[in-house]
Design a protein around this motif. Structure first.
Motif, PDB file in Angstrom:
ATOM      1  N   GLU A  69      -7.260  -3.212  -9.256  1.00 28.47           N
ATOM      2  CA  GLU A  69      -5.909  -3.643  -9.374  1.00 28.47           C
ATOM      3  C   GLU A  69      -4.827  -2.619  -9.669  1.00 28.47           C
ATOM      4  OE1 GLU A  69      -6.021  -7.102 -12.295  1.00 28.47           O
ATOM      5  OE2 GLU A  69      -7.068  -8.391 -10.771  1.00 28.47           O
ATOM      6  N   LEU A  70      -5.045  -1.955  -8.806  1.00 31.44           N
ATOM      7  CA  LEU A  70      -4.126  -0.622  -8.566  1.00 31.44           C
ATOM      8  C   LEU A  70      -3.288  -0.462  -7.348  1.00 31.44           C
ATOM      9  CD1 LEU A  70      -3.347   2.230 -10.211  1.00 31.44           C
ATOM     10  CD2 LEU A  70      -5.525   3.029  -8.729  1.00 31.44           C
ATOM     11  N   LEU A  71      -2.082  -0.419  -7.758  1.00 26.88           N
ATOM     12  CA  LEU A  71      -1.077  -0.024  -6.504  1.00 26.88           C
ATOM     13  C   LEU A  71      -0.162   1.150  -7.003  1.00 26.88           C
ATOM     14  CD1 LEU A  71      -0.158  -1.185  -3.828  1.00 26.88           C
ATOM     15  CD2 LEU A  71       1.535  -2.332  -4.986  1.00 26.88           C
ATOM     16  N   VAL A  72      -0.286   2.162  -6.360  1.00 24.80           N
ATOM     17  CA  VAL A  72       0.548   3.200  -6.604  1.00 24.80           C
ATOM     18  C   VAL A  72       1.372   3.573  -5.262  1.00 24.80           C
ATOM     19  CG1 VAL A  72       0.295   5.801  -7.188  1.00 24.80           C
ATOM     20  CG2 VAL A  72      -1.437   4.318  -7.799  1.00 24.80           C
ATOM     21  N   MET A  73       2.686   3.869  -5.547  1.00 26.27           N
ATOM     22  CA  MET A  73       3.268   4.162  -4.223  1.00 26.27           C
ATOM     23  C   MET A  73       4.009   5.706  -4.472  1.00 26.27           C
ATOM     24  SD  MET A  73       5.727   0.808  -4.248  1.00 26.27           S
ATOM     25  CE  MET A  73       7.088   1.314  -3.114  1.00 26.27           C
ATOM     26  N   TYR A  74       3.833   6.477  -3.533  1.00 27.83           N
ATOM     27  CA  TYR A  74       4.602   7.732  -3.420  1.00 27.83           C
ATOM     28  C   TYR A  74       5.785   7.715  -2.754  1.00 27.83           C
ATOM     29  CZ  TYR A  74       5.922  12.213  -1.621  1.00 27.83           C
ATOM     30  OH  TYR A  74       6.825  13.525  -1.152  1.00 27.83           O
TER      31      TYR A  74
END
Length: 141
Positions: A69-74
């Protein structure tokens, strides 16, 4: 689902043009091989076939791991100069939920508050940090 596109770039060193695949997102659950490439520093890296020069393709990027349950935005740092980008967040840095947007079920609620980073090295370190925490939690239970 992971998303990519083919683009043609000119080598900053020797000026030879070539086509490469650029990723806008990676779903680590569905494409673990792309997760491995990301952690090895191979995603969105232009490598010239003529002079072997390397450069990073600075584009928006999303990393999604459904199991953790991980969402990372660059986001490239230049995004903070755009009012439209800043208007997506409250003053604490949380994404604003658009009016009329249906809240996803609790299982998908994490997607409403992605972790925002401004460097790909920071993105990779954050993913590794979260994976270590996940592994530690799994060992304890």
């Amino acid at each position: 689902m992971s998303a990519s596109r083919e683009i043609t770039l000119e080598c900053p060193s020797c000026k030879v043009s070539q086509t490469m695949t650029v990723y806008g997102s990676i779903n680590a659950t569905q494409n673990p091989e792309l997760r491995a490439e990301l952690l090895e520093g191979k995603i969105n890296i232009f490598q010239c076939k003529q002079c072997d020069g390397k450069s990073f393709v600075d584009t928006n990027f999303i990393y999604h791991d459904m199991r953790q349950e991980l969402l990372v935005m660059y986001q490239p740092w230049r995004a903070v100069e755009e009012e439209q980008f800043l208007l997506q967040f409250d003053r604490k840095g949380n994404m604003k939920i658009p009016k009329g947007y249906d809240k996803p079920p609790d299982k998908g609620a994490y997607t409403l508050n992605p972790h925002i980073v401004f460097g790909m090295d920071e993105l990779v370190r954050f993913i590794m940090f979260r994976e270590l925490l996940h592994a530690q939690e799994t060992e304890l239970h």
